[in-house]
Design a protein around this motif. Structure first.
Motif, PDB file in Angstrom:
ATOM      1  N   CYS A   7     -40.225 -29.214 -84.827  1.00 46.49           N
ATOM      2  CA  CYS A   7     -40.197 -30.174 -83.731  1.00 46.49           C
ATOM      3  C   CYS A   7     -41.325 -29.909 -82.744  1.00 46.49           C
ATOM      4  CB  CYS A   7     -38.851 -30.127 -83.011  1.00 46.49           C
ATOM      5  SG  CYS A   7     -37.471 -30.833 -83.948  1.00 46.49           S
ATOM      6  N   GLU A   8     -41.515 -28.639 -82.396  1.00 49.38           N
ATOM      7  CA  GLU A   8     -42.571 -28.297 -81.453  1.00 49.38           C
ATOM      8  C   GLU A   8     -43.940 -28.703 -81.988  1.00 49.38           C
ATOM      9  OE1 GLU A   8     -44.396 -24.402 -79.079  1.00 49.38           O
ATOM     10  OE2 GLU A   8     -42.835 -24.145 -80.609  1.00 49.38           O
ATOM     11  N   PRO A  53     -32.309 -33.776 -80.312  1.00 51.59           N
ATOM     12  CA  PRO A  53     -33.720 -33.830 -79.910  1.00 51.59           C
ATOM     13  C   PRO A  53     -34.069 -32.614 -79.073  1.00 51.59           C
ATOM     14  CG  PRO A  53     -32.413 -35.349 -78.600  1.00 51.59           C
ATOM     15  CD  PRO A  53     -31.489 -34.797 -79.641  1.00 51.59           C
ATOM     16  N   LEU A  54     -35.310 -32.176 -79.169  1.00 48.72           N
ATOM     17  CA  LEU A  54     -35.744 -30.996 -78.439  1.00 48.72           C
ATOM     18  C   LEU A  54     -36.905 -31.344 -77.506  1.00 48.72           C
ATOM     19  CD1 LEU A  54     -35.812 -28.297 -81.269  1.00 48.72           C
ATOM     20  CD2 LEU A  54     -34.064 -28.616 -79.515  1.00 48.72           C
ATOM     21  N   PRO A  55     -36.855 -30.895 -76.239  1.00 47.40           N
ATOM     22  CA  PRO A  55     -38.027 -31.020 -75.364  1.00 47.40           C
ATOM     23  C   PRO A  55     -39.100 -30.044 -75.828  1.00 47.40           C
ATOM     24  CG  PRO A  55     -36.284 -29.799 -74.269  1.00 47.40           C
ATOM     25  CD  PRO A  55     -35.702 -30.265 -75.563  1.00 47.40           C
ATOM     26  N   ASP A  75     -42.854 -35.950 -69.832  1.00 44.76           N
ATOM     27  CA  ASP A  75     -42.055 -35.102 -70.717  1.00 44.76           C
ATOM     28  C   ASP A  75     -42.127 -35.603 -72.161  1.00 44.76           C
ATOM     29  OD1 ASP A  75     -41.200 -33.466 -68.640  1.00 44.76           O
ATOM     30  OD2 ASP A  75     -39.502 -34.764 -68.172  1.00 44.76           O
ATOM     31  N   SER A 108     -40.391 -35.220 -75.983  1.00 42.80           N
ATOM     32  CA  SER A 108     -39.239 -34.760 -76.762  1.00 42.80           C
ATOM     33  C   SER A 108     -39.404 -35.196 -78.217  1.00 42.80           C
ATOM     34  CB  SER A 108     -37.935 -35.334 -76.202  1.00 42.80           C
ATOM     35  OG  SER A 108     -37.699 -34.865 -74.894  1.00 42.80           O
ATOM     36  N   SER A 154     -37.392 -35.439 -82.221  1.00 40.61           N
ATOM     37  CA  SER A 154     -36.218 -35.346 -83.084  1.00 40.61           C
ATOM     38  C   SER A 154     -36.660 -35.578 -84.523  1.00 40.61           C
ATOM     39  CB  SER A 154     -35.158 -36.390 -82.696  1.00 40.61           C
ATOM     40  OG  SER A 154     -34.055 -36.338 -83.593  1.00 40.61           O
TER      41      SER A 154
END
Length: 268
Positions: A232-233, A143-145, A209, A211, A213
């Protein structure tokens, strides 16, 4: 407005396979046994399906699923009457069933073609990919923030209910965050599969926040190896934008944005 689809055409899903198997069994019973046995099997299938659909309706409160539940239940009653009385049964009962089924089916068809009865997983993946051009790196299993969002707990809870009712995502409530799963197999719709990690999801922690995935299975649905980080962004930004629309009381803009993609109401 049509656009270049970045997803491959959809493959057969489990519901389609079940439908084909059901049709084969029904024809087999009709040919080798009798109309009573075939319609008895059909009524049993419809009644089981009714229960499943009603569970999804209770969980989502989506009006389309209510209409679908009623339609399938009426089909089950009609099939049961044929199995019990035969095609030459009580004319009044037959006419009542036929009229009710015609009306509910007509409403159902209108809802289907107005995108009221389909899960929006593919549209969400398409929206994420729209601005992505780079193909320099592929899938990464993490997973990416992707940033932050401003909201109150009441706002994110109401947003979760809205996305669920509009068949956009299935929310999972945790102590410190809400996770929105856009991978929506029937088992997850019914609430018997809570392992959202195996699919694609976006999480909003209560401190703001965000996140994201994207699962390998969903990533492989794209026609090209687009930048995983950018996908993802962008998926996270889509959710953040949707949240801002919702906070302003503009939930209809979310539906309009999804509908502009013009994906098939039946297969996509």
């Amino acid at each position: 407005m049509y656009f270049f689809r970045k997803l491959k055409p959809p493959a057969f899903n489990y519901e389609t396979i079940v439908g084909i198997v059901f049709a084969v069994i029904f024809l087999f019973l009709l040919v080798f046994f009798s109309i009573y046995v075939a319609f008895g099997f059909m009524s049993l299938f419809f009644f089981v399906y009714t229960v499943l659909l009603f569970i999804v309706f209770i969980r989502t409160l989506n009006l389309g699923y209510l209409v679908l539940t009623i339609t399938i239940f009426l089909d089950g009653l009609f099939s049961a009457s044929v199995a019990y009385l035969g095609m030459g049964g009580d004319e009044i009962i037959t006419m009542i069933f036929a009229f009710s089924i015609i009306i509910s089916t007509a409403v159902l068809v209108i809802m289907i073609f107005n995108q009221k009865l389909k899960w929006r997983s593919r549209e969400m993946l398409e929206l994420a990919a729209l601005p992505v051009k780079e193909t320099s790196n592929g899938f990464t299993n993490r997973p990416l923030p992707v940033g932050r969002a401003e909201f109150t707990k009441d706002e994110i809870d109401a947003f979760a209910r809205f996305l669920h009712s509009q068949l956009i995502a299935i929310p999972f409530y945790e102590q410190e965050r809400i996770v929105f799963s856009i991978t929506t197999p029937l088992s997850r719709q019914l609430g018997v599969n809570n392992d959202y990690y195996e699919g694609s999801w976006v999480s909003f922690s209560l401190n703001g926040d965000v996140s994201v995935s994207i699962s390998q299975n969903d990533y492989l649905k794209y026609r090209d190896s687009y930048s995983f980080d950018q996908l993802c962004e962008q998926l996270g930004l889509v959710f953040v934008d949707f949240l801002e629309f919702f906070k302003k009381g503009e939930g209809s803009r979310i539906i309009d944005k999804l509908n502009t993609l013009r994906l098939s109401p039946l297969t996509e």
